[in-house]
Scaffold this motif. Structure first.
Motif: not given
Length: 299
Positions: A91-101
């Motif tokens: 989340t800090v380096t991008s916007v996350g991958y969607g597996d942990v929301v």
């Protein structure tokens, strides 16, 4: 008091890192540590919100993740921390991958704040990286420009191929040395007393190899060393030519040289710390031998 001692140790560690690590590497280390610390705190906060929300009987990101990943509720604290810091890094380096929301309202609000902080931090890191790369590229561009000037000069003067190669090899060593540090400029910007101390420390072992400097005062040695001029000789360069009349003396600070005959035969090889030309300096007579450099030599 214990906390103050720990801060003092951190200060000593910081000073030691500045002494032994290059500024470029230090900037990269600082950025990596900053991202790691921020991700750690974000992970702890994300897990803490899930624990607080779970007490109210509502579903959290942790429950949802455990169900979707077919994991058991008996996961160790280390595994839960790894899940949390994974979300924090992504989340800090991008916007996350969607597996942990995030699931609940507090988790979503927390995620929005983390995304905002992550964008701001990544922008700052990108700016710092750009500055670091710009400095490296500037040094490389300066070296290339100087070498290009040497090539254009050789071409303009129509130097033969062998001589061009010798000139190019000489300036490759000289330019690389100048790119690391410009000793002449650094010493010139120092105060006279500080310059004398630095020069005496650098060449103290060299000056001790000259017998007639033994027993001289520090003030006299400082004056002599400050008058010396460093010269870089390439392999096969003539340092002293037999028969010349010159009022100068040379001390071999680095590299190797040799006394040679008129036909180029080596009579005696000279190593670091050897001094030559003292007869011409003190008595004004012509040079009695020819001395040439074997390797790149600092005189």
């Amino acid at each position: 008091l214990i906390k103050l001692l720990k801060l003092f140790r951190l200060r000593k560690l910081n000073n030691m890192m500045h002494k032994h690590i290059s500024p470029t590497a230090l900037e990269l280390i600082k950025m990596a540590v900053g991202v790691s610390l921020l991700s750690h705190y974000v992970a702890c906060g994300f897990y803490f919100i899930a624990i607080l929300t779970d007490e109210n009987g509502t579903g959290t990101w942790l429950e949802n993740y455990l169900q979707t990943s077919d994991a058991t509720d008996e996961r160790s604290p280390a595994d839960l921390y790894l899940d949390s810091i994974y979300w924090g890094f992504s989340t800090v380096t991008s916007v996350g991958y969607g597996d942990v929301v995030p699931i609940t309202g507090p988790e979503k609000c927390y995620a929005l704040v983390v995304m905002y902080c992550g964008v701001a931090m990544m922008s700052a890191i990108t700016g710092k990286l750009t500055g670091v790369l710009a400095k490296l590229n500037a040094q490389q561009a300066q070296m290339q420009n100087q070498m290009q000037s040497v090539k254009l000069y050789c071409k303009y003067r129509q130097l033969p191929f062998d001589l061009r190669r010798s000139v190019k090899e000489y300036f490759e060593v000289r330019v690389a040395q100048k790119a690391t540090y410009d000793e002449e400029k650094i010493l010139k910007d120092m105060s006279p007393s500080l310059k004398a101390q630095v020069v005496c420390y650098i060449f103290k072992n060299v000056i001790r190899s000259v017998p007639f400097f033994h027993g001289c005062s520090e003030l006299f040695l400082s004056a002599v060393l400050c008058c010396m001029e460093p010269i870089l000789f390439a392999p096969a360069d003539i340092i002293i030519q037999k028969g010349q009349r010159e009022m100068s003396m040379f001390i071999l600070a680095k590299g190797r040289a040799a006394v040679v005959t008129e036909k180029g035969k080596v009579i005696k090889e000279l190593s670091m710390g050897t001094y030559v030309g003292e007869i011409g300096l003190f008595f004004g007579v012509r040079r009695t031998a020819t001395i040439c450099s074997i390797t790149f030599s600092d005189i």
